[in-house]
Design an enzyme around this catalytic site. Structure first.
Site, PDB file in Angstrom:
ATOM      1  N   ASP A   1       0.851  -1.194   0.000  1.00  0.00           N
ATOM      2  CA  ASP A   1       0.000   0.000   0.000  1.00  0.00           C
ATOM      3  C   ASP A   1       0.888   1.245   0.000  1.00  0.00           C
ATOM      4  O   ASP A   1       2.055   1.200   0.405  1.00  0.00           O
ATOM      5  CB  ASP A   1      -0.966   0.005   1.196  1.00  0.00           C
ATOM      6  CG  ASP A   1      -0.262  -0.062   2.541  1.00  0.00           C
ATOM      7  OD1 ASP A   1       0.754  -0.767   2.645  1.00  0.00           O
ATOM      8  OD2 ASP A   1      -0.728   0.592   3.494  1.00  0.00           O
TER       9      ASP A   1
ATOM     10  N   GLU B   1      -0.057  -1.008   5.896  1.00  0.00           N
ATOM     11  CA  GLU B   1       1.021  -0.470   6.735  1.00  0.00           C
ATOM     12  C   GLU B   1       0.887   1.026   6.918  1.00  0.00           C
ATOM     13  O   GLU B   1       1.132   1.557   7.992  1.00  0.00           O
ATOM     14  CB  GLU B   1       2.382  -0.804   6.131  1.00  0.00           C
ATOM     15  CG  GLU B   1       3.535  -0.693   7.132  1.00  0.00           C
ATOM     16  CD  GLU B   1       4.107   0.711   7.257  1.00  0.00           C
ATOM     17  OE1 GLU B   1       4.767   0.991   8.258  1.00  0.00           O
ATOM     18  OE2 GLU B   1       3.871   1.559   6.367  1.00  0.00           O
TER      19      GLU B   1
END
Ligand SMILES: [Zn+2]
Length: 378
Positions: free
Chosen positions: A69, A132
């Site tokens: 991400d 994250e």
């Protein structure tokens, strides 16, 4: 001919995987890892998709970990953040530094290791998340809990966060400071500034709290860490009038702390300090912890030496061990096995026109390959 991480990095960067969307990035990795003989499993929790892949059954199990991400691109890019472009030897696009390129380097490094080594004693695994940069609740943490419940064991882990400062390879992170955010709301009693005896000024209590918190020296540092530090980030009563004592005021603070402290011990101290100050003026304090992360440390030893030697072999100089910077998913992994972080430069992470040097990604892939070669040297 050795595998080149750049095409894979570009394929990953074309996926607009802003947290928590995987936007096809996990699919790209699944295909690449399956082609290398990995048994791939997806672990979806809520809106977050994750991947765990393993090649081999034997131990030791060496794990590469990271996140696919990215943070939102923001505005003002010279080129489309999700259409990776190479200009003057630099690869531009969201995730070029943090950290899709590192995951491409891990996969290419693994491919080259497998091509040169053939059989080896042990396993290689990948733990990839899309959570994250966000809440980090349904990502690495949940996958690790699931794997542990199934009896899966990780023996050592390398996270590919962009740890490097001036040149790639100069910094290995073998720990991270903890971080604690606290918001204090002080409730007083509204009144006229000319008649303070009829009011309770919550700002007075917050100023006293802030002064007491800042007056304490938290520590002189710890093995591998500098001194812990507290910063007051806001004191605010939202008061537009000059002649009114506000009923309510708030204070925000952050502490970056080393192994001398825990979030719990620091919060207990903050609470006691604010309650003492509020009692003095008759106000009432309440507390919220918007976020916190633990401090972790992998002491220098065989594993850090092995990774350092791989850096020296690939980049031509020895890295430093450091515990500075923000938090990462390594804080969850450290509950299961020794973990270090090593990746590209963090200079443009989260920025507009995020980029990295193309050659650095290739050298990083050789470095990750060298880590595997040294780790599995029988
Ligand atoms: Zn990152």
């Amino acid at each position: 001919m050795s595998a080149d991480p750049i095409p894979l990095a570009q394929a990953l960067m074309r996926c607009p995987s802003v947290t928590p969307a995987e936007a096809g990035a996990l699919d790209v990795c699944e295909t690449a890892l399956a082609a290398l003989g990995f048994a791939v499993r997806r672990h979806k929790f809520g809106a977050v998709d994750n991947l765990y892949a393993r090649r081999g059954q034997a131990r030791p199990n060496f794990c590469f970990a990271g996140h696919l991400d990215v943070v939102p691109p923001g505005e003002g890019w010279a080129s489309d953040p999700f259409s990776p472009e190479i200009r003057d030897g630099k690869l531009y696009g969201r995730g070029a530094a943090d950290m899709k390129t590192a995951i491409a380097a891990m996969i290419a490094g693994t491919e080259n290791f497998l091509a040169s080594k053939g059989n080896f004693e042990g396993s290689i695994s990948f733990l990839l998340t899309c959570d994250e940069e966000g809440a980090a609740v349904d990502g690495t943490k949940r996958v690790l809990e699931t794997l542990a419940a199934e009896g899966e064991t990780l023996d050592h882990c390398l996270v590919g966060e962009p740890t490097s400062e001036e040149r790639v390879g100069d910094t290995i992170k073998n720990g991270r400071r903890g971080s604690l955010n606290v918001a204090i709301t002080m409730e007083g009693k509204q009144g006229h500034v000319a008649y303070p005896q009829r009011a309770i000024n919550p700002v007075t209590a917050l100023i006293e709290t802030a002064a007491a918190l800042k007056a304490r020296k938290l520590d002189d540092g710890a093995l591998g860490f500098g001194p812990s530090n507290l910063e007051i980030t806001s004191i605010d009563a939202g008061n537009i009038a000059h002649n009114v004592i506000a009923a309510r005021a708030s204070l925000k603070l952050n502490i970056r702390f080393n192994t001398n402290h825990s979030g719990d011990s620091l919060f207990a101290w903050i609470k006691e300090t604010a309650e003492t100050a509020s009692a003095r003026v008759g106000a009432r304090a309440s507390f919220v912890i918007p976020s916190q992360s633990v401090c972790f440390f992998t002491p220098p030893g065989e594993f850090t030496a092995l990774v350092s030697e791989a850096v020296r072999e690939s980049f031509g100089f020895a890295p430093e061990l450091a515990t500075t910077g923000g938090t990462s998913d390594a804080r969850f992994i450290r509950n299961y096995c020794p973990v270090v972080e090593l990746g590209l430069r963090n200079e443009t992470a989260h920025m507009v026109d995020e980029h990295c040097a193309v050659e650095d990604v290739r050298t990083l892939a050789r470095c990750y390959e060298a880590v595997l070669r040294r780790y599995f040297a029988a």
